[in-house]
Design a protein around this motif. Structure first.
Motif, short mmCIF file in Angstrom:
data_model
loop_
_atom_site.label_atom_id
_atom_site.label_comp_id
_atom_site.label_asym_id
_atom_site.label_seq_id
_atom_site.Cartn_x
_atom_site.Cartn_y
_atom_site.Cartn_z
N HIS A 1 0.83 -1.21 0.00
CA HIS A 1 0.00 0.00 0.00
C HIS A 1 0.87 1.26 0.00
CE1 HIS A 1 -3.78 -2.00 0.19
NE2 HIS A 1 -3.59 -2.52 1.39
N ILE A 2 1.96 1.22 0.75
CA ILE A 2 2.86 2.37 0.79
C ILE A 2 3.49 2.61 -0.58
CG2 ILE A 2 4.96 3.30 1.84
CD1 ILE A 2 4.23 1.62 4.36
N TYR A 3 3.88 1.53 -1.26
CA TYR A 3 4.42 1.67 -2.62
C TYR A 3 3.41 2.34 -3.53
CZ TYR A 3 7.70 -2.01 -1.03
OH TYR A 3 8.62 -2.76 -0.35
N SER A 4 2.16 1.92 -3.43
CA SER A 4 1.11 2.49 -4.28
C SER A 4 0.96 3.99 -4.03
CB SER A 4 -0.22 1.78 -4.01
OG SER A 4 -1.27 2.38 -4.74
N LEU A 5 1.02 4.38 -2.77
CA LEU A 5 0.91 5.80 -2.42
C LEU A 5 2.07 6.60 -3.02
CD1 LEU A 5 -0.28 8.16 -0.74
CD2 LEU A 5 1.09 7.32 1.19
N ASN B 1 14.94 -17.63 1.66
CA ASN B 1 15.24 -16.66 0.61
C ASN B 1 16.73 -16.33 0.66
OD1 ASN B 1 15.28 -14.66 -1.31
ND2 ASN B 1 14.17 -13.16 -0.08
N GLN B 2 17.47 -16.78 -0.32
CA GLN B 2 18.92 -16.60 -0.32
C GLN B 2 19.36 -15.27 -0.93
OE1 GLN B 2 20.92 -20.08 -1.89
NE2 GLN B 2 19.34 -21.44 -1.10
N LEU B 3 18.40 -14.43 -1.29
CA LEU B 3 18.70 -13.09 -1.82
C LEU B 3 19.56 -13.12 -3.08
CD1 LEU B 3 19.33 -11.01 1.44
CD2 LEU B 3 17.23 -11.26 0.14
N LYS B 4 19.38 -14.15 -3.89
CA LYS B 4 20.10 -14.19 -5.16
C LYS B 4 19.44 -13.29 -6.20
CE LYS B 4 22.08 -18.81 -4.61
NZ LYS B 4 22.16 -20.19 -5.18
N HIS B 5 18.12 -13.13 -6.05
CA HIS B 5 17.36 -12.28 -6.96
C HIS B 5 16.33 -11.51 -6.14
CE1 HIS B 5 19.08 -14.61 -10.26
NE2 HIS B 5 18.69 -15.70 -9.62
N PRO B 6 15.97 -10.31 -6.57
CA PRO B 6 14.92 -9.58 -5.84
C PRO B 6 13.56 -10.20 -6.12
CG PRO B 6 15.52 -8.38 -7.82
CD PRO B 6 16.48 -9.54 -7.72
N GLU B 7 12.65 -10.05 -5.17
CA GLU B 7 11.26 -10.44 -5.41
C GLU B 7 10.54 -9.24 -6.01
OE1 GLU B 7 9.57 -13.42 -2.37
OE2 GLU B 7 10.88 -12.10 -1.22
N LEU B 8 9.74 -9.50 -7.02
CA LEU B 8 9.01 -8.44 -7.71
C LEU B 8 7.64 -8.29 -7.08
CD1 LEU B 8 10.02 -9.33 -11.39
CD2 LEU B 8 11.21 -7.89 -9.72
N VAL B 9 7.40 -7.14 -6.48
CA VAL B 9 6.19 -6.93 -5.68
C VAL B 9 5.33 -5.85 -6.32
CG1 VAL B 9 5.31 -6.25 -3.42
CG2 VAL B 9 7.39 -7.63 -3.58
N GLN B 10 4.07 -6.17 -6.50
CA GLN B 10 3.12 -5.24 -7.12
C GLN B 10 2.49 -4.33 -6.06
OE1 GLN B 10 1.90 -4.91 -10.55
NE2 GLN B 10 1.21 -3.05 -9.53
N PRO B 11 2.57 -3.02 -6.21
CA PRO B 11 1.86 -2.12 -5.29
C PRO B 11 0.36 -2.37 -5.33
CG PRO B 11 3.48 -0.91 -6.58
CD PRO B 11 3.39 -2.28 -7.19
N ILE B 12 -0.32 -2.14 -4.22
CA ILE B 12 -1.76 -2.35 -4.13
C ILE B 12 -2.44 -1.03 -3.75
CG2 ILE B 12 -3.62 -3.54 -2.91
CD1 ILE B 12 -1.85 -5.93 -2.61
N GLN B 13 -3.44 -0.66 -4.52
CA GLN B 13 -4.15 0.60 -4.33
C GLN B 13 -4.74 0.71 -2.93
OE1 GLN B 13 -4.55 2.97 -6.88
NE2 GLN B 13 -5.51 4.34 -5.40
N LEU B 14 -4.63 1.89 -2.35
CA LEU B 14 -5.26 2.15 -1.06
C LEU B 14 -6.77 2.29 -1.22
CD1 LEU B 14 -2.72 4.78 0.27
CD2 LEU B 14 -3.25 2.64 1.42
N ASP B 15 -7.49 1.86 -0.22
CA ASP B 15 -8.95 1.97 -0.23
C ASP B 15 -9.35 3.21 0.57
OD1 ASP B 15 -11.65 1.59 -0.40
OD2 ASP B 15 -11.72 -0.07 1.04
#
Length: 362
Positions: free
Chosen positions: A55-59, A83-97
């Motif tokens: 939610h913060i990313y979306s803002l 999670n061995q941190l070999k690659h980043p996880e791709l995270v989708q922002p979520i719209q605030l309600d």
């Protein structure tokens, strides 16, 4: 002024936390943690706080939406067991309600108009799905409101949180008032409970998430009110946790201070009513001691292949409630049995231990 320039200025002056990194590179990292890998009831901190971060990313990225009205993907380098941190996880922002839509960063960060501070507060609560508790939270002192925000969020994300855990957190926050450094360092503990260490670390990591949201929302709280020394001490929490799970009366938890009793009951009542409103059963569940012994083997390696036994809780904006499963824009995690009685074959063969990971080179 450009929002990235504002964030950079705040970053240089140590007035902002992680906001500039997100705006500048779309990347965020946290490569250290302290948690018990073999406690299936308490998942990784990175997973627990991910819904709030989305939610913060979306803002922060509201103005960067593409033609499909989607925010840019965020790269997360967050450590947790497996999670061995070999690659980043791709995270989708979520719209605030938020009724009427999400306020712009220009409004939240720069506007001096009447009513904007209220918008900042509402936006902050929306990051944690606490809008329905606004009236009760706003009536509290800022540090107490922050404590309740964090506990309510954790209760919504972690089923294993019990009434005894809540009592311990509230009691130690109240008892922290007026204690000197000498008094805190002089506390005597006969043993250290491993679950209390994990919960304490989870709480402090939650405070950093509150600080990130506070920065993103234009400071509805004074930064000083969200600092750990206002509401948490690890040694004191150990004491209150052990007392609470032994079934000690409230008077003993509060060290005989009758002045704190009313505030304790009010904070506990607010949390219990909010849980009831959201169909979250807050139950009593006393636990035995889980000692950390001197001969326990410590290991800072995350190299063994392992899948989390936790299905993270995500908010589905289309349904308006939290659900456990695979959240939008997040990596899939293999799920398995949960509960304190469950042990995998590997777990039965190894001692429980904590993982404290160093910063990982990339």
């Amino acid at each position: 002024m450009d929002r990235q320039m504002i964030a950079k200025k705040q970053h240089i002056q140590a007035e902002s936390y992680l906001v500039y990194n997100i705006l500048r590179s779309g990347e965020i990292e946290c490569s250290n943690t302290l948690e018990d890998e073999f406690d299936p009831e308490l998942p990784g901190q990175a997973l627990i706080y991910r819904p709030a971060r989305q939610h913060i990313y979306s803002l922060l990225l509201e103005d960067n939406k593409d033609a499909c009205n989607s925010c840019p993907i965020i790269k997360e380098w967050f450590v947790y067991f497996g999670n061995q941190l070999k690659h980043p996880e791709l995270v989708q922002p979520i719209q605030l309600d938020i009724p009427g839509g999400t306020p712009s960063l220009r409004t939240l960060w720069l506007s001096q108009e009447a009513g904007v501070q209220s918008q900042r507060y509402d936006t902050f609560l929306a990051c944690f799905h606490l809008q329905t508790e606004r009236e009760e939270l706003q009536a509290l002192d800022n540090s107490r409101a922050a404590l309740c925000c964090l506990l309510l969020y954790l209760l919504g994300q972690v089923d294993a949180f019990s009434l005894e855990d809540v009592n311990a957190f509230i009691a130690q926050t109240l008892c922290l008032q007026g204690k000197s450094v000498a008094q805190l360092s002089g506390l005597k503990l006969t043993h250290v409970d491993s679950r209390a260490v994990h919960l304490g670390s989870l709480f402090v990591r939650g405070l950093t998430t509150l600080i990130l949201a506070n920065n993103a929302c234009g400071l509805p709280f004074r930064m000083d009110d969200l600092m750990a020394w206002k509401m948490f001490d690890g040694k004191l929490f150990q004491q209150k946790y052990q007392q609470s799970h032994r079934g000690c009366p409230v008077e003993e938890l509060l060290e005989g201070n009758k002045c704190w009793l009313t505030e304790f009951q009010n904070l506990k009542s607010l949390i219990c009513k909010a849980c009831l409103k959201n169909n979250r059963a807050l139950q009593s569940r006393q636990r035995g001691n889980e000692f950390i012994r001197e001969n326990r083997r410590w290991d800072s390696s995350f190299q063994r292949p392992h899948q989390s036994h936790f299905a993270p809780s995500f908010h589905n904006p289309n349904q308006g409630h939290h659900w456990r499963g695979f959240g939008p824009g997040s990596s899939r995690f293999e799920t398995g049995p949960s509960g304190r009685g469950y042990k995998s074959e590997e777990q039965n063969q190894k001692k429980r231990r904590f993982q404290h990971t160093p910063r990982w080179p990339r």
